[in-house]
Design a protein around this motif. Structure first.
Motif, PDB file in Angstrom:
ATOM      1  N   ILE A 132       0.789  -1.074  -0.670  1.00 42.69           N
ATOM      2  CA  ILE A 132       0.490  -0.297  -0.369  1.00 42.69           C
ATOM      3  C   ILE A 132       0.933   1.122   0.012  1.00 42.69           C
ATOM      4  O   ILE A 132       0.609   2.225  -0.894  1.00 42.69           O
ATOM      5  N   GLY A 133       1.879   0.788   0.814  1.00 42.41           N
ATOM      6  CA  GLY A 133       3.168   2.376   1.052  1.00 42.41           C
ATOM      7  C   GLY A 133       4.091   2.582  -0.870  1.00 42.41           C
ATOM      8  O   GLY A 133       3.841   3.600  -1.006  1.00 42.41           O
ATOM      9  N   VAL A 134       3.309   1.405  -1.305  1.00 38.91           N
ATOM     10  CA  VAL A 134       4.332   1.658  -2.841  1.00 38.91           C
ATOM     11  C   VAL A 134       2.899   2.307  -3.495  1.00 38.91           C
ATOM     12  O   VAL A 134       3.637   3.313  -4.248  1.00 38.91           O
ATOM     13  N   ILE A 135       1.967   1.893  -3.133  1.00 37.37           N
ATOM     14  CA  ILE A 135       0.411   2.413  -4.087  1.00 37.37           C
ATOM     15  C   ILE A 135       0.826   3.651  -4.095  1.00 37.37           C
ATOM     16  O   ILE A 135       0.930   4.658  -5.061  1.00 37.37           O
ATOM     17  N   GLY A 179     -13.001   8.778  -1.168  1.00 34.84           N
ATOM     18  CA  GLY A 179     -13.318   9.175  -3.205  1.00 34.84           C
ATOM     19  C   GLY A 179     -11.956   8.689  -3.646  1.00 34.84           C
ATOM     20  O   GLY A 179     -11.675   7.970  -4.685  1.00 34.84           O
ATOM     21  N   VAL A 180     -11.006   9.041  -3.729  1.00 30.42           N
ATOM     22  CA  VAL A 180      -9.823   9.803  -3.541  1.00 30.42           C
ATOM     23  C   VAL A 180      -9.534   8.658  -3.806  1.00 30.42           C
ATOM     24  O   VAL A 180      -8.415   7.441  -4.458  1.00 30.42           O
ATOM     25  N   ILE A 181      -9.030   8.031  -2.441  1.00 32.84           N
ATOM     26  CA  ILE A 181      -8.281   6.252  -1.754  1.00 32.84           C
ATOM     27  C   ILE A 181      -9.053   5.231  -2.695  1.00 32.84           C
ATOM     28  O   ILE A 181      -7.984   4.374  -3.294  1.00 32.84           O
ATOM     29  N   LEU A 182     -10.613   5.482  -2.905  1.00 36.18           N
ATOM     30  CA  LEU A 182     -11.228   4.480  -3.624  1.00 36.18           C
ATOM     31  C   LEU A 182     -10.405   4.373  -5.004  1.00 36.18           C
ATOM     32  O   LEU A 182     -10.669   3.350  -5.804  1.00 36.18           O
ATOM     33  N   LEU A 183     -10.788   5.568  -5.947  1.00 35.61           N
ATOM     34  CA  LEU A 183      -9.907   5.553  -6.967  1.00 35.61           C
ATOM     35  C   LEU A 183      -8.639   5.358  -7.038  1.00 35.61           C
ATOM     36  O   LEU A 183      -8.093   4.635  -8.640  1.00 35.61           O
ATOM     37  N   ILE A 184      -7.990   5.588  -6.329  1.00 36.64           N
ATOM     38  CA  ILE A 184      -5.913   4.850  -6.543  1.00 36.64           C
ATOM     39  C   ILE A 184      -6.166   3.803  -6.081  1.00 36.64           C
ATOM     40  O   ILE A 184      -5.378   2.706  -7.293  1.00 36.64           O
ATOM     41  N   LEU A 185      -6.690   3.105  -5.543  1.00 36.18           N
ATOM     42  CA  LEU A 185      -6.816   1.848  -5.430  1.00 36.18           C
ATOM     43  C   LEU A 185      -7.313   1.049  -6.406  1.00 36.18           C
ATOM     44  O   LEU A 185      -7.118   0.246  -6.421  1.00 36.18           O
ATOM     45  N   GLN A 221      -5.500  19.525  -3.297  1.00 36.22           N
ATOM     46  CA  GLN A 221      -6.220  18.850  -2.376  1.00 36.22           C
ATOM     47  C   GLN A 221      -6.099  17.835  -1.651  1.00 36.22           C
ATOM     48  O   GLN A 221      -6.115  17.250  -1.205  1.00 36.22           O
ATOM     49  N   ILE A 222      -5.935  16.829  -3.193  1.00 33.82           N
ATOM     50  CA  ILE A 222      -5.978  14.805  -3.090  1.00 33.82           C
ATOM     51  C   ILE A 222      -4.733  15.213  -2.733  1.00 33.82           C
ATOM     52  O   ILE A 222      -3.882  14.227  -1.727  1.00 33.82           O
ATOM     53  N   LEU A 223      -3.577  15.987  -3.060  1.00 33.96           N
ATOM     54  CA  LEU A 223      -1.777  15.765  -2.145  1.00 33.96           C
ATOM     55  C   LEU A 223      -2.114  15.694  -1.009  1.00 33.96           C
ATOM     56  O   LEU A 223      -1.577  14.858  -0.286  1.00 33.96           O
ATOM     57  N   ALA A 224      -2.113  17.141  -0.323  1.00 35.69           N
ATOM     58  CA  ALA A 224      -2.820  17.438   0.924  1.00 35.69           C
ATOM     59  C   ALA A 224      -3.739  15.899   2.053  1.00 35.69           C
ATOM     60  O   ALA A 224      -3.672  16.041   2.842  1.00 35.69           O
ATOM     61  N   GLU A 225      -4.694  15.173   1.217  1.00 32.23           N
ATOM     62  CA  GLU A 225      -5.308  14.333   2.387  1.00 32.23           C
ATOM     63  C   GLU A 225      -4.474  13.225   1.932  1.00 32.23           C
ATOM     64  O   GLU A 225      -4.385  12.331   2.952  1.00 32.23           O
ATOM     65  N   ILE A 226      -4.131  12.941   0.551  1.00 29.16           N
ATOM     66  CA  ILE A 226      -3.009  11.717   0.428  1.00 29.16           C
ATOM     67  C   ILE A 226      -1.470  11.678   1.683  1.00 29.16           C
ATOM     68  O   ILE A 226      -1.249  10.077   1.470  1.00 29.16           O
ATOM     69  N   LEU A 227      -0.751  12.380   1.732  1.00 24.79           N
ATOM     70  CA  LEU A 227       0.628  13.294   2.156  1.00 24.79           C
ATOM     71  C   LEU A 227       0.044  12.435   3.146  1.00 24.79           C
ATOM     72  O   LEU A 227       1.560  11.439   3.485  1.00 24.79           O
ATOM     73  N   PRO A 228      -0.220  12.647   4.576  1.00 25.71           N
ATOM     74  CA  PRO A 228      -0.149  11.810   5.254  1.00 25.71           C
ATOM     75  C   PRO A 228       0.008  10.314   5.587  1.00 25.71           C
ATOM     76  O   PRO A 228       0.562   9.635   6.086  1.00 25.71           O
ATOM     77  N   LEU A 229      -0.723   9.632   4.645  1.00 25.74           N
ATOM     78  CA  LEU A 229      -1.223   8.361   4.462  1.00 25.74           C
ATOM     79  C   LEU A 229      -0.067   8.130   4.069  1.00 25.74           C
ATOM     80  O   LEU A 229       0.400   6.921   4.185  1.00 25.74           O
TER      81      LEU A 229
END
Length: 658
Positions: A62-65, A222-228, A260-268
């Motif tokens: 998941i980290g690689v993704i 929604g963004v996480i759903l699109l990524i995965l 905004q997407i980058l801000a939401e995903i960076l901590p994860l």
């Protein structure tokens, strides 16, 4: 209870990660190096604190993704187009030459063909994380070596996708036929292109619909759903999860919601990446490292020197100075984090043996530690390279000899270009010194007065006529070169007026000590623009605003830089706000008060502001009466307190007063 061992292991990893992040930041080393070392210590070859290695590897995936997604998000087609020259030439040449030479060395050492090719790919990749951090910390991202280094690193990141696609053809698995593998690769490239095309049309509208919900939780999910989801689709198509994530990032980089997407995903991403790099370290056999220190250090040093030399030669071939070439080589000499991602994928396909993997991993960590240490030598490298004699065209020397009382412009970026245009229009003599050979060649063809050279070098300054110049303007984004050049220029010509542009206020004092007559920090010029706009909003008279701005600029912004700023140094704005003022208002054709008398508008009764004059067709109607009519195109002059004038303007604009 054994089913919950993975939670215990994650707790251990995160517990170790926190002090590592703190410690390595203090040491000015990338934290990912610390994560790799931590994995070695707490793993099955160390203190055996981690037990559920298989489950950890799933989380590491998941980290690689997430890592691949953010790389795609930060790359974007726009950025690729902006630096396409460096990207294709420097990046492409570096990858091809480094891979080819490394392959020959490994193959001649007795390793199998497929393993040698694979190791060549691994060695060619550098760490984007490390070079970006080093350049960012030194404010050198826009410097010549910064732009070239970032371009090369970006090309390497883009190569991850095709490398993932061709891994199966290198596999030693007997079940994989070469012809079938080639067909599979062609199908994979076709599937990737189809997915990229499909995602480009379907993904942005989906994100738009999610954003319209105006729910942060829905947006994040929604963004996480699109990524995965994209990653899983590529997995079903026989490709890796990472490719799908990269495509998703590349597409969403062009959307209006990328920040905004980058801000939401960076901590994860950061949390899962720590797990990934620790998981890589878990696989490293510490005993192998202890028993083979000479082998590992030899591989690390030779691979670092090989890559650094190749990169330096490529940069020199692009007509850049030796200093830029050496700094690019040092910055990108290490083996990068994506090599670990590929290495793990390669082990699953039996592309490399355990001993080779351990040697590669340990030497890679060593090169990562080596890079920031060597990068500290930048001042020394600069001093050594500026001693070398430069080669400047004879025509350029003759042209510069004719100049006197002129302006020397260091750098032909946006600021340098605008200054040159103004000086040209006003008839003031000037000469531009630029380090980008392509820019110099192109601008010379356009008739620009420009020469190629490193402004920090004494011979270049003398060729530019620094002894006879009146002004030198530093419009470059290289703090070290600016300081070194300023010191030399002031030594040659103490009466030279030096104006320096810098990004940060904390550089002002040092530049002043080196002889800068005026320092313009972008950081506080932006603050002053905000300051001015706010005061204009409150109708502070222009002369008072300019007085405040001038006061803040005095003593090189010292008032703003002091911790305990003396507020009494400023004009008392609260007293100004309490006084009356005048303001103008232009009557548009769509105004609701056109053809109405002042008595009908009854402005003073509603707002306490008074119309003291009307300007119409260049003529002024002083002290208008209640019978005077407003016409389209009139300019009203209002008088009153700040509050009453604000209310009057709001009313005249068609608003309703509370």
């Amino acid at each position: 209870m054994n089913g919950f061992l993975v939670i215990q292991d994650i707790v251990i990893i995160l517990l170790v990660s926190l002090p590592i992040i703190f410690l390595f930041r203090k040491l000015n080393l990338p934290s990912l190096v610390g994560f790799l070392l931590a994995g070695m210590i707490i793993g099955p070859f160390g203190f055996k604190l981690i037990k559920a290695v298989d489950e950890i590897e799933v989380m590491a995936e998941i980290g690689v993704i997430l890592l691949m997604f953010t790389i795609g998000l930060e790359v974007s087609f726009t950025q690729i187009n902006r630096i396409k020259k460096f990207l294709i030439t420097a990046g492409g040449l570096q990858f091809i030459i480094s891979s080819a030479i490394a392959f020959l060395i490994f193959h001649l050492s007795g390793l199998p063909l497929n393993e040698s090719i694979f190791l060549g790919f691994l060695l060619a990749l550098s760490s984007t994380v490390i070079i970006m951090k080093l350049l960012s910390d030194r404010n050198e991202l826009e410097s010549p070596h910064g732009k070239i280094s970032v371009s090369i690193a970006l090309f390497q990141d883009l190569m991850i996708v095709p490398l993932f696609l061709i891994l199966p053809i290198l596999s030693t698995d007997k079940n994989i036929n070469t012809l079938n593998a080639i067909i599979k690769i062609l199908v994979a490239f076709g599937a990737t292109a189809a997915l990229l095309f499909t995602a480009k049309y379907f993904m942005p509208p989906i994100v738009l619909q999610i954003a319209r919900l105006r729910m942060r939780e829905a947006f994040t999910v929604g963004v996480i759903l699109l990524i995965l989801g994209t990653a899983y689709i590529t997995h079903l198509a026989g490709l890796s999860f990472a490719i799908g994530a990269f495509i998703a990032g590349l597409i969403l980089a062009e959307s209006d919601y990328n920040h905004q997407i980058l801000a939401e995903i960076l901590p994860l991403r950061d949390a899962f990446n720590s797990i990934f790099f620790v998981s890589v370290g878990l696989l490293l056999n510490v005993h192998f490292v202890i028993h083979n220190p000479l082998l590992i250090s030899g591989i690390a040093l030779s691979s670092f020197l090989l890559k650094a030399l190749i990169i330096a030669m490529i940069v020199l071939a692009l007509k850049y100075p030796l200093r830029v070439a050496v700094l690019c080589g040092i910055g990108l000499g290490q083996i990068g984090e994506f090599s670990f991602v590929l290495a793990q994928a390669g082990t699953k396909l039996s592309l490399i043996s355990n001993d080779v993997y351990n040697s590669f991993l340990a030497s890679s960590i060593f090169t990562m530690i080596l890079t920031p240490i060597l990068f500290q030598l930048e001042p020394w490298i600069t001093r050594q390279t500026i001693k070398l004699k430069s080669s400047v065209d004879e025509d350029e020397i003759k042209f510069a000899e004719k100049l006197s009382a002129h302006v020397i412009i260091a750098g032909y970026g946006l600021n340098g270009k605008n200054l040159a245009r103004v000086l040209r229009e006003t008839g003031i003599q000037y000469l531009v010194v630029e380090l980008n050979p392509d820019t110099v060649r192109q601008e010379k063809q356009n008739g620009e007065q420009i020469i190629f050279g490193d402004i920090s070098r004494e011979d270049i300054l003398k060729i530019a006529g620094v002894e006879k110049a009146n002004v030198i303007v530093y419009a470059i984004s290289d703090p070290l070169i600016t300081k070194m050049s300023l010191k030399v220029a002031k030594t040659i010509n103490p009466h030279l007026y030096a104006l320096v542009r810098t990004r940060y206020i904390n550089e002002v004092d040092e530049l002043k000590k080196l002889g800068a007559d005026e320092v313009i920090p972008e950081e506080f010029e932006t603050a002053l623009q905000i300051f001015r706009k706010v005061l204009e909003k409150y109708h502070i008279p222009l002369n008072v605003i300019m007085q405040q701005v001038t006061l803040l600029r005095q003593e090189s912004y010292s008032l703003l830089r002091k911790e305990g700023m003396n507020i009494s140094a400023f004009t008392h704005l609260d007293e100004i706000l309490a006084q009356g003022l005048t303001e103008t208002f232009f009557v548009n054709e769509d105004s609701p008060f056109i053809n109405k008398t002042l008595a009908e508008i009854n402005l003073r009764a509603q707002t306490d502001a008074t119309i003291i004059a009307i300007v119409r067709n260049g003529n002024m109607i002083s002290n208008p009466s209640g019978k005077d009519v407003l016409l389209a195109g009139d300019t009203i002059i209002l008088y009153g307190t700040h509050k009453s004038v604000d209310r009057a303007i709001e009313l005249l604009n068609g608003g309703k007063l509370e």
